[in-house]
Design a protein around this motif. Structure first.
Motif, PDB file in Angstrom:
ATOM      1  N   LEU A 137       0.795  -1.297  -0.163  1.00  0.00           N
ATOM      2  CA  LEU A 137       0.162   0.013   0.067  1.00  0.00           C
ATOM      3  C   LEU A 137       0.831   1.366   0.025  1.00  0.00           C
ATOM      4  N   GLY A 138       0.855   1.741  -1.137  1.00  0.00           N
ATOM      5  CA  GLY A 138       1.810   2.866  -1.149  1.00  0.00           C
ATOM      6  C   GLY A 138       3.483   2.392  -1.058  1.00  0.00           C
ATOM      7  N   ASP A 139       3.971   2.910   0.054  1.00  0.00           N
ATOM      8  CA  ASP A 139       5.364   2.614   0.484  1.00  0.00           C
ATOM      9  C   ASP A 139       5.438   1.482   1.447  1.00  0.00           C
ATOM     10  N   PHE A 140       4.376   1.031   1.558  1.00  0.00           N
ATOM     11  CA  PHE A 140       4.285   0.098   2.904  1.00  0.00           C
ATOM     12  C   PHE A 140       4.157  -1.360   2.340  1.00  0.00           C
ATOM     13  N   GLN A 141       4.596  -2.388   2.871  1.00  0.00           N
ATOM     14  CA  GLN A 141       4.382  -3.603   2.619  1.00  0.00           C
ATOM     15  C   GLN A 141       4.021  -4.561   3.914  1.00  0.00           C
ATOM     16  N   VAL A 142       3.323  -5.279   3.789  1.00  0.00           N
ATOM     17  CA  VAL A 142       2.747  -6.395   4.962  1.00  0.00           C
ATOM     18  C   VAL A 142       3.112  -7.650   4.306  1.00  0.00           C
ATOM     19  N   SER A 143       3.942  -8.461   5.065  1.00  0.00           N
ATOM     20  CA  SER A 143       4.467  -9.828   4.425  1.00  0.00           C
ATOM     21  C   SER A 143       3.460 -10.727   4.486  1.00  0.00           C
ATOM     22  N   SER A 144       2.270 -10.495   5.460  1.00  0.00           N
ATOM     23  CA  SER A 144       1.341 -11.558   5.685  1.00  0.00           C
ATOM     24  C   SER A 144      -0.030 -10.871   5.973  1.00  0.00           C
ATOM     25  N   GLN A 145      -0.725 -10.352   5.054  1.00  0.00           N
ATOM     26  CA  GLN A 145      -2.092  -9.780   5.425  1.00  0.00           C
ATOM     27  C   GLN A 145      -3.284 -10.518   5.099  1.00  0.00           C
ATOM     28  N   ILE A 146      -4.110 -10.827   6.158  1.00  0.00           N
ATOM     29  CA  ILE A 146      -5.267 -11.634   5.906  1.00  0.00           C
ATOM     30  C   ILE A 146      -6.147 -10.690   5.158  1.00  0.00           C
ATOM     31  N   PHE A 147      -6.845 -11.429   4.256  1.00  0.00           N
ATOM     32  CA  PHE A 147      -8.081 -10.905   3.332  1.00  0.00           C
ATOM     33  C   PHE A 147      -9.051 -11.711   2.760  1.00  0.00           C
ATOM     34  N   ALA A 148      -9.984 -11.264   2.286  1.00  0.00           N
ATOM     35  CA  ALA A 148     -11.000 -12.312   1.544  1.00  0.00           C
ATOM     36  C   ALA A 148     -10.674 -12.335  -0.046  1.00  0.00           C
ATOM     37  N   ILE A 149     -10.774 -13.625  -0.292  1.00  0.00           N
ATOM     38  CA  ILE A 149     -10.729 -13.969  -1.839  1.00  0.00           C
ATOM     39  C   ILE A 149     -12.262 -14.144  -2.421  1.00  0.00           C
ATOM     40  N   ALA A 150     -12.802 -13.217  -2.968  1.00  0.00           N
ATOM     41  CA  ALA A 150     -14.296 -13.014  -3.452  1.00  0.00           C
ATOM     42  C   ALA A 150     -14.370 -13.831  -4.712  1.00  0.00           C
ATOM     43  N   ASN A 151     -14.900 -15.170  -4.480  1.00  0.00           N
ATOM     44  CA  ASN A 151     -15.415 -15.933  -5.647  1.00  0.00           C
ATOM     45  C   ASN A 151     -16.476 -15.676  -6.274  1.00  0.00           C
ATOM     46  N   GLU A 152     -17.423 -15.014  -5.620  1.00  0.00           N
ATOM     47  CA  GLU A 152     -18.882 -14.554  -6.119  1.00  0.00           C
ATOM     48  C   GLU A 152     -19.192 -13.088  -5.543  1.00  0.00           C
ATOM     49  N   THR A 153     -19.725 -12.220  -6.637  1.00  0.00           N
ATOM     50  CA  THR A 153     -20.180 -11.223  -5.982  1.00  0.00           C
ATOM     51  C   THR A 153     -21.623 -10.835  -6.945  1.00  0.00           C
ATOM     52  N   ASN A 154     -22.651 -10.365  -6.353  1.00  0.00           N
ATOM     53  CA  ASN A 154     -23.953 -10.067  -6.973  1.00  0.00           C
ATOM     54  C   ASN A 154     -24.448  -8.797  -6.600  1.00  0.00           C
ATOM     55  N   GLY A 155     -24.682  -7.784  -7.516  1.00  0.00           N
ATOM     56  CA  GLY A 155     -25.542  -6.504  -7.305  1.00  0.00           C
ATOM     57  C   GLY A 155     -24.798  -5.714  -6.540  1.00  0.00           C
ATOM     58  N   LEU A 156     -23.551  -5.535  -6.887  1.00  0.00           N
ATOM     59  CA  LEU A 156     -22.559  -4.370  -6.048  1.00  0.00           C
ATOM     60  C   LEU A 156     -22.052  -3.770  -7.083  1.00  0.00           C
ATOM     61  N   GLY A 157     -22.438  -3.598  -8.438  1.00  0.00           N
ATOM     62  CA  GLY A 157     -22.029  -2.664  -9.471  1.00  0.00           C
ATOM     63  C   GLY A 157     -20.581  -2.284  -9.489  1.00  0.00           C
ATOM     64  N   LEU A 158     -19.702  -3.280  -9.347  1.00  0.00           N
ATOM     65  CA  LEU A 158     -18.482  -3.333  -9.503  1.00  0.00           C
ATOM     66  C   LEU A 158     -17.797  -2.542 -10.915  1.00  0.00           C
ATOM     67  N   GLN A 159     -18.722  -2.865 -11.642  1.00  0.00           N
ATOM     68  CA  GLN A 159     -18.195  -2.487 -13.046  1.00  0.00           C
ATOM     69  C   GLN A 159     -18.307  -0.890 -13.383  1.00  0.00           C
ATOM     70  N   GLY A 160     -19.382  -0.547 -12.611  1.00  0.00           N
ATOM     71  CA  GLY A 160     -19.760   0.966 -12.685  1.00  0.00           C
ATOM     72  C   GLY A 160     -18.608   1.883 -12.188  1.00  0.00           C
ATOM     73  N   THR A 161     -17.674   1.276 -11.004  1.00  0.00           N
ATOM     74  CA  THR A 161     -16.608   2.213 -10.389  1.00  0.00           C
ATOM     75  C   THR A 161     -15.399   1.542 -10.954  1.00  0.00           C
ATOM     76  N   GLY A 162     -15.250   0.084 -11.246  1.00  0.00           N
ATOM     77  CA  GLY A 162     -13.988  -0.288 -11.588  1.00  0.00           C
ATOM     78  C   GLY A 162     -13.096  -0.779 -10.675  1.00  0.00           C
ATOM     79  N   ASN A 163     -13.419  -0.674  -9.054  1.00  0.00           N
ATOM     80  CA  ASN A 163     -12.756  -1.208  -8.293  1.00  0.00           C
ATOM     81  C   ASN A 163     -13.111  -2.887  -8.164  1.00  0.00           C
ATOM     82  N   SER A 164     -12.143  -3.285  -7.462  1.00  0.00           N
ATOM     83  CA  SER A 164     -12.008  -4.732  -7.533  1.00  0.00           C
ATOM     84  C   SER A 164     -12.365  -5.351  -6.181  1.00  0.00           C
ATOM     85  N   GLY A 165     -12.645  -4.272  -5.211  1.00  0.00           N
ATOM     86  CA  GLY A 165     -13.043  -4.799  -3.982  1.00  0.00           C
ATOM     87  C   GLY A 165     -12.983  -3.474  -2.974  1.00  0.00           C
ATOM     88  N   ILE A 166     -12.845  -3.763  -1.635  1.00  0.00           N
ATOM     89  CA  ILE A 166     -13.058  -2.740  -0.489  1.00  0.00           C
ATOM     90  C   ILE A 166     -11.822  -2.814   0.443  1.00  0.00           C
TER      91      ILE A 166
END
Length: 463
Positions: A137-166
């Motif tokens: 994130l910028g000039d920071f680096q985390v060697s083991s950050q927990i996060f969620a890998i989304a295999n399904e999204t519905n109705g969130l309108g990601l296409q309209g914004t172009g963001n891949s997550g939150i």
């Protein structure tokens, strides 16, 4: 252009890899570019937290995004102080909602788990699994950050914004990913600094595509140079001393300098209405009876299926009074954020920057971007000497903002605002009131029973 870690020899600090500096992190390394982009809708709230009366599809038309690197892959994610988890869509996501956005592909550095990840939103949902990865994130680096890998999204309108997550920046208590699997992004960001006074992030939400700011562990000198430039407010703790969201007491509003009283808080024990500062919400959202009285006070407004609308040339200066005791302060909102031109459909009627919402159970109000564009904000972790705090510096000058508004929209032909200053009294009881009445009733009933027992026993002894 994506912000990437510099090719310097890192120093390992537990979960973190940081670049050497004389006192933690070198000046300027904590600056992370923010991008303001249009969005058709971005319904983030869980059903239990958010049930808006107005239509978020019509209101949420801009988002503030940052670049985050996950396993060497770059993504745009929503910068969100109203949630706590980091998640991105994966290459396994084949729903229409996640098509057209960049997706995460598994790498050798991924540490997968079998922990499921499921979230339901007001107008959509996301599901997948939890893992850990190398995050930049910028000039920071985390060697083991927990996060969620989304295999399904519905109705969130990601296409309209172009963001891949939150990327959520709130407290761990509200994270959907179990804390037993790892720490949130904010926890890891703050742990990078040995000096507790540097454990904060700060932002300014811009009015165009280039003027936003997001920093970690340092101020943006464009908006503040020292801690003395801001007013600090203790974050409001929920019942039991739990910190869940970045909350502050909301004492009142003002309309053209006249105080506008708010209804009693629905939260147990709250001294006043409570507001969440939320970069993921475009507008300010509050109880419908207060919002209706607000627009009746402003004058000329109408309520439609889109929410409250106001003539685009209606000029009012609104203040929001936040904090407790000596730190209580009013922050001015630009008239352009009250009569929201970006939400106009015909150039004559603009969407109101304050809208009705009776479904926020974690607070009474959400103060979204229509307020946050008017302040420079810092969010500080707790220390041994103080609780978590929020620093605010007002950036909107009332006379200058009003003059610019009239110059852009034209003179306001309407009458002066007639402020309905006092909130109507209500006989409705909060859960705290009910609990108190029940407790008091229990004491009274117990006393009566004891009196009867002693009286009966007295008679028996006389016999």
């Amino acid at each position: 252009m994506p912000a990437r870690a510099r090719s310097l020899s890192p120093i390992s600090l537990g979960w973190w890899l940081l670049w050497p500096a004389s006192s933690g992190v070198a000046a300027g390394l904590g600056r992370i570019p923010v991008y303001r982009v249009p969005r058709h809708r971005a319904p983030r709230r869980r059903l239990s937290d958010f049930n808006a009366v107005m239509s978020p599809e019509n209101a949420n038309q801009f988002a503030y995004l940052v670049h985050v690197g996950i396993g060497g892959q770059d993504f745009l994610v929503l910068l969100d102080t109203g949630s706590s988890d980091l998640w991105v869509v994966s290459s396994d996501c084949s729903t229409e909602d996640c098509s057209g956005v960049r997706k995460y592909s598994k790498t050798p550095s991924l540490s997968p788990t079998d922990v499921p990840f499921n979230l339901s939103y007001l107008l959509g949902n996301v599901s997948g699994t939890v893992g850990s990865e190398i995050i930049t994130l910028g000039d920071f680096q985390v060697s083991s950050q927990i996060f969620a890998i989304a295999n399904e999204t519905n109705g969130l309108g990601l296409q309209g914004t172009g963001n891949s997550g939150i990327m959520g920046l709130s407290f761990p208590a509200e994270a959907s990913i179990p804390d037993t699997t790892g720490r949130t992004v904010v926890e890891n960001l703050f742990s990078a600094f040995d000096d507790p006074s540097s454990r904060f992030f700060a932002f300014k939400l811009g009015r165009d595509e280039t003027s936003s700011s997001f920093t970690v562990g340092e101020f943006d000198p464009v908006y503040a140079n020292t801690t003395d430039d801001l007013t600090y407010h203790a974050v409001y703790a929920s019942r039991g001393g739990l910190y869940d969201y970045w909350k502050l007491p909301l004492r009142s509003l003002t309309i053209n300098g006249t105080s506008f009283e708010l209804s009693k808080s629905r939260l147990d024990g709250a001294p006043s209405p409570i507001a969440v500062l939320d970069t993921g919400t475009t507008l300010a959202l509050g109880p419908s009876r207060d919002v209706a009285r607000f627009w009746e006070s402003v004058g000329g407004a109408r309520q439609t299926t889109r929410g409250w609308e106001v003539p685009c040339d209606r000029a009012v200066v609104v203040g929001i009074v936040l904090g407790d005791g000596a730190s209580q302060k009013e922050y001015t909102v630009d008239p352009a954020d009250i009569s929201w031109k970006e939400g106009s459909v015909d150039g004559e009627w603009c969407l109101g920057g304050i809208q009705s919402n009776d479904g926020v159970f974690s607070a009474d109000w959400l103060l979204g971007d229509s307020f946050l564009r008017n302040v420079y904000v810092t969010h500080h972790a707790a220390t041994d000497a103080r609780p978590p705090t929020i620093g605010l510096r007002g950036l909107t000058d009332p006379p200058a903002a009003l003059a610019a508004f009239i110059d852009d929209r034209g003179a306001d032909p309407g009458p002066l605002a007639q402020v309905r200053a006092h909130a109507p009294h209500t006989n409705a009881l909060t859960s705290a009131d009910i609990c108190g009445i029940a407790t008091a009733s229990g004491f009274v009933a117990g006393a009566v029973i004891l009196l009867l027992i002693f009286t009966f026993a007295g008679y028996r002894r006389k016999d």
